[in-house]
Scaffold this active site. Sequence first.
Site, PDB file in Angstrom:
ATOM      1  N   GLY A  87       4.872 -20.177 -17.180  1.00 17.59           N
ATOM      2  CA  GLY A  87       3.840 -20.655 -16.018  1.00 17.59           C
ATOM      3  C   GLY A  87       4.551 -21.046 -14.658  1.00 17.59           C
ATOM      4  O   GLY A  87       5.516 -21.272 -14.751  1.00 17.59           O
ATOM      5  N   ARG A 124       4.814 -14.327 -19.637  1.00 16.93           N
ATOM      6  CA  ARG A 124       5.229 -14.542 -21.075  1.00 16.93           C
ATOM      7  C   ARG A 124       5.255 -13.375 -21.915  1.00 16.93           C
ATOM      8  O   ARG A 124       4.626 -12.627 -21.981  1.00 16.93           O
ATOM      9  CB  ARG A 124       3.989 -15.550 -21.369  1.00 16.93           C
ATOM     10  CG  ARG A 124       3.865 -16.751 -20.826  1.00 16.93           C
ATOM     11  CD  ARG A 124       2.984 -17.648 -21.256  1.00 16.93           C
ATOM     12  NE  ARG A 124       2.907 -18.954 -20.833  1.00 16.93           N
ATOM     13  CZ  ARG A 124       2.153 -19.385 -19.767  1.00 16.93           C
ATOM     14  NH1 ARG A 124       1.169 -18.854 -19.450  1.00 16.93           N
ATOM     15  NH2 ARG A 124       2.155 -20.629 -19.323  1.00 16.93           N
ATOM     16  N   ASP A 149      10.225 -24.859 -21.591  1.00 21.22           N
ATOM     17  CA  ASP A 149      10.917 -24.796 -22.665  1.00 21.22           C
ATOM     18  C   ASP A 149      10.868 -23.635 -23.448  1.00 21.22           C
ATOM     19  O   ASP A 149      11.866 -23.052 -24.109  1.00 21.22           O
ATOM     20  CB  ASP A 149      10.365 -25.868 -23.687  1.00 21.22           C
ATOM     21  CG  ASP A 149       8.661 -25.794 -24.114  1.00 21.22           C
ATOM     22  OD1 ASP A 149       8.301 -26.561 -24.931  1.00 21.22           O
ATOM     23  OD2 ASP A 149       8.378 -24.983 -23.237  1.00 21.22           O
ATOM     24  N   THR A 165       8.641 -26.122 -14.476  1.00 19.06           N
ATOM     25  CA  THR A 165       7.046 -26.395 -15.109  1.00 19.06           C
ATOM     26  C   THR A 165       6.364 -27.546 -14.337  1.00 19.06           C
ATOM     27  O   THR A 165       6.768 -28.478 -14.135  1.00 19.06           O
ATOM     28  CB  THR A 165       7.139 -26.445 -16.645  1.00 19.06           C
ATOM     29  OG1 THR A 165       5.654 -26.812 -17.052  1.00 19.06           O
ATOM     30  CG2 THR A 165       7.849 -27.495 -16.927  1.00 19.06           C
ATOM     31  N   ASP A 206       4.378 -29.149 -15.961  1.00 19.28           N
ATOM     32  CA  ASP A 206       4.352 -30.165 -17.039  1.00 19.28           C
ATOM     33  C   ASP A 206       5.175 -31.397 -16.856  1.00 19.28           C
ATOM     34  O   ASP A 206       4.822 -32.381 -17.402  1.00 19.28           O
ATOM     35  CB  ASP A 206       4.058 -29.529 -18.439  1.00 19.28           C
ATOM     36  CG  ASP A 206       3.103 -28.307 -18.395  1.00 19.28           C
ATOM     37  OD1 ASP A 206       3.233 -27.475 -19.096  1.00 19.28           O
ATOM     38  OD2 ASP A 206       2.251 -28.473 -17.713  1.00 19.28           O
ATOM     39  N   ASP A 244       7.556 -31.719 -18.878  1.00 22.55           N
ATOM     40  CA  ASP A 244       7.878 -32.192 -20.219  1.00 22.55           C
ATOM     41  C   ASP A 244       9.218 -31.472 -20.843  1.00 22.55           C
ATOM     42  O   ASP A 244       9.298 -31.261 -21.834  1.00 22.55           O
ATOM     43  CB  ASP A 244       6.583 -31.514 -20.954  1.00 22.55           C
ATOM     44  CG  ASP A 244       6.795 -29.996 -20.994  1.00 22.55           C
ATOM     45  OD1 ASP A 244       5.971 -29.431 -21.559  1.00 22.55           O
ATOM     46  OD2 ASP A 244       7.225 -29.373 -19.980  1.00 22.55           O
ATOM     47  N   ARG A 271      -0.353 -29.368 -20.397  1.00 21.46           N
ATOM     48  CA  ARG A 271      -0.222 -28.610 -21.955  1.00 21.46           C
ATOM     49  C   ARG A 271      -0.107 -30.033 -22.855  1.00 21.46           C
ATOM     50  O   ARG A 271      -1.164 -30.675 -22.958  1.00 21.46           O
ATOM     51  CB  ARG A 271       1.066 -27.755 -22.086  1.00 21.46           C
ATOM     52  CG  ARG A 271       0.928 -26.667 -22.975  1.00 21.46           C
ATOM     53  CD  ARG A 271       2.107 -25.814 -23.000  1.00 21.46           C
ATOM     54  NE  ARG A 271       3.320 -26.313 -22.596  1.00 21.46           N
ATOM     55  CZ  ARG A 271       4.427 -25.810 -23.020  1.00 21.46           C
ATOM     56  NH1 ARG A 271       4.642 -24.644 -23.867  1.00 21.46           N
ATOM     57  NH2 ARG A 271       5.760 -26.452 -22.885  1.00 21.46           N
TER      58      ARG A 271
HETATM   59  O1  F6P Z   1       2.790 -24.660 -18.461  1.00 23.74           O
HETATM   60  C1  F6P Z   1       2.010 -24.816 -17.589  1.00 23.74           C
HETATM   61  C2  F6P Z   1       0.629 -24.722 -17.733  1.00 23.74           C
HETATM   62  O2  F6P Z   1      -0.102 -24.819 -16.300  1.00 23.74           O
HETATM   63  C3  F6P Z   1      -0.023 -25.826 -18.745  1.00 23.74           C
HETATM   64  O3  F6P Z   1      -0.168 -27.149 -17.714  1.00 23.74           O
HETATM   65  C4  F6P Z   1      -1.117 -25.102 -19.112  1.00 23.74           C
HETATM   66  O4  F6P Z   1      -1.597 -25.585 -20.184  1.00 23.74           O
HETATM   67  C5  F6P Z   1      -0.806 -23.705 -19.080  1.00 23.74           C
HETATM   68  O5  F6P Z   1       0.452 -23.434 -18.231  1.00 23.74           O
HETATM   69  C6  F6P Z   1      -1.965 -22.759 -18.780  1.00 23.74           C
HETATM   70  O6  F6P Z   1      -1.248 -21.246 -19.205  1.00 23.74           O
HETATM   71  P1  F6P Z   1      -2.113 -19.983 -18.421  1.00 23.74           P
HETATM   72  O7  F6P Z   1      -1.546 -19.947 -16.955  1.00 23.74           O
HETATM   73  O8  F6P Z   1      -1.262 -18.867 -19.212  1.00 23.74           O
HETATM   74  O9  F6P Z   1      -3.504 -20.170 -18.608  1.00 23.74           O
END
Ligand code: F6P
Length: 327
Positions: free
Chosen positions: A15, A76, A107, A130, A132, A134, A176
């Site tokens: 992300g 990804r 991660d 990120t 998050d 985390d 997340r």
């Molecule tokens: O990991 C970053 C994040 O924004 C999370 O907070 C969220 O759940 C996820 O990515 C969303 O993923 P995507 O952008 O693939 O919908």
Amino acid sequence: MDKEIKRIAVFTSGGDAPGMNAAVRAVVRTASYHDLHVYGIRRGYEGMIAGDIRRLEKRDVGNILQRGGTVLKTARSQEFRTPEGRASAHESLMAHDIDACIAIGGDGTFTGANIFSQEYNIPFIGVPGTIDNDIFGTDYTIGFDTAVNTAMEAVDKIRDTAESHNRLFFVEVMGRHAGFIALNVGISGGAEMVLLPEKETPIEEVIARLKKSAKRKKLFSLVLIAEGNKSGRAREIAAEVKGQLDMFDIRTTVVGHLQRGGSPSGFDRVLSSRLGFHAVEGLLNGKENVAVGIVNDKIKYTPFEDAINKDKSLNRDLLRMAEILGL
Ligand code: F6P
């Protein structure tokens, strides 16, 4: 690691997060200072597999410090999870004589870097990027501060209309499986309650708390909910309480991907610059297969295994304070 490092590759993965461009800029500028050649890999591991790699020089990272997103783009990659995918990625790196890599991501990015670096003996340094927050081994990850500010500004706007209409809003934020964004937005946005994965709040407790507010004639309220909340996301919680809180006019807002965009905050620009700078200097000082972080304002290198597997605990004192201040 015995081979002298002269050519490094940098990429962004997972992300995107505001500040990633500042980190890329710091990597290129620091590497150039040390007479290293830098290559940018576009679209994370997808681009590494495809060989989407090109030289980056100082002028290529001008005027990106303030930009959200990532100029290297991100992705990804399922293919990188396969030995064949990683073999193609290795061929791409060898075609450019890459000696080491800097991976900016979360991660999942570090997991791929850890496996790949051991398979092919190429040093990696991870930069925690990120929203998050985390990642173990750093107090803050790139993008977290900006995401909190973005979500807080959204909550301030929701508060205006909630008060005007005497409404109860359940507001959902990203993170997340972690509640760092929810907790900090709950405090800075003045939420009555914060529901997050790290602390289970039974729905009955939510109802009891809001009924008390209604008794005090407080009919507008904000409840912050982390998307990873175990007892449900905003829309689920709203549906569940609707029948028991008929004194409230209930609405929900999901802040969503707004939290991933925008110009990085000053804090994130400084954090990203420091992490990118020390990623390069760490490589030159023999660090490998570690994530660079800042803990208590000190640079710290954490082995990928720990950065990936060790849990970063939420500040319980902050959580207790949030509960009291929301009363
Ligand atoms: O990991 C970053 C994040 O924004 C999370 O907070 C969220 O759940 C996820 O990515 C969303 O993923 P995507 O952008 O693939 O919908």
